[in-house]
Design a protein around this motif. Structure first.
Motif, mmCIF file in Angstrom:
data_model
loop_
_atom_site.group_PDB
_atom_site.id
_atom_site.type_symbol
_atom_site.label_atom_id
_atom_site.label_comp_id
_atom_site.label_asym_id
_atom_site.label_seq_id
_atom_site.Cartn_x
_atom_site.Cartn_y
_atom_site.Cartn_z
ATOM 1 N N ALA A 2 52.800 23.369 20.151
ATOM 2 C CA ALA A 2 53.560 23.024 19.586
ATOM 3 C C ALA A 2 53.343 21.965 18.962
ATOM 4 O O ALA A 2 53.241 20.495 19.659
ATOM 5 C CB ALA A 2 54.756 23.096 20.153
ATOM 6 N N GLU A 6 58.453 20.356 15.894
ATOM 7 C CA GLU A 6 58.331 21.466 16.826
ATOM 8 C C GLU A 6 59.306 21.504 18.085
ATOM 9 O O GLU A 6 59.827 22.218 17.906
ATOM 10 C CB GLU A 6 57.346 22.403 16.444
ATOM 11 N N SER A 7 58.781 21.040 18.728
ATOM 12 C CA SER A 7 59.012 20.535 19.528
ATOM 13 C C SER A 7 60.486 19.530 20.440
ATOM 14 O O SER A 7 61.317 19.637 21.115
ATOM 15 C CB SER A 7 58.351 19.827 20.761
ATOM 16 N N ASP A 27 59.781 19.057 8.147
ATOM 17 C CA ASP A 27 59.110 18.867 9.214
ATOM 18 C C ASP A 27 57.728 18.421 9.027
ATOM 19 O O ASP A 27 56.996 19.495 8.861
ATOM 20 C CB ASP A 27 59.336 20.374 10.902
#
Length: 75
Positions: A2, A6-7, A27
């Motif tokens: 990731a 995304e984390s 993102d």
């Protein structure tokens, strides 16, 4: 694996907006991107977004097109 974007915890991510225009961010790997102002905010190695206007990175036309999926403006 990731990306840093995304984390980010989904609840936290849903509340993050651009500190300059208060609009949504995209993102963009290890950054969050504001396509309206064409600036990117880095996410540090610990996964903490650095949401400071004076640390935002300017994004050029080619990178903007890549991040948004738009066609770059013709000269």
């Amino acid at each position: 694996m990731a990306t840093r974007a995304e984390s980010i915890d989904p609840i936290t991510r849903a509340r993050l907006v651009c500190p300059q225009d208060h609009g949504p961010l995209l993102d963009a790997g290890d950054e969050l991107y504001n396509p309206r102002l064409r600036v990117a905010y880095r996410i540090d190695p610990d996964g903490i977004p650095v949401m400071l206007a004076d640390e935002a990175r300017k994004v050029d036309d080619d990178e903007h097109a890549e991040l948004t999926g738009e066609t770059p403006d013709a000269p």
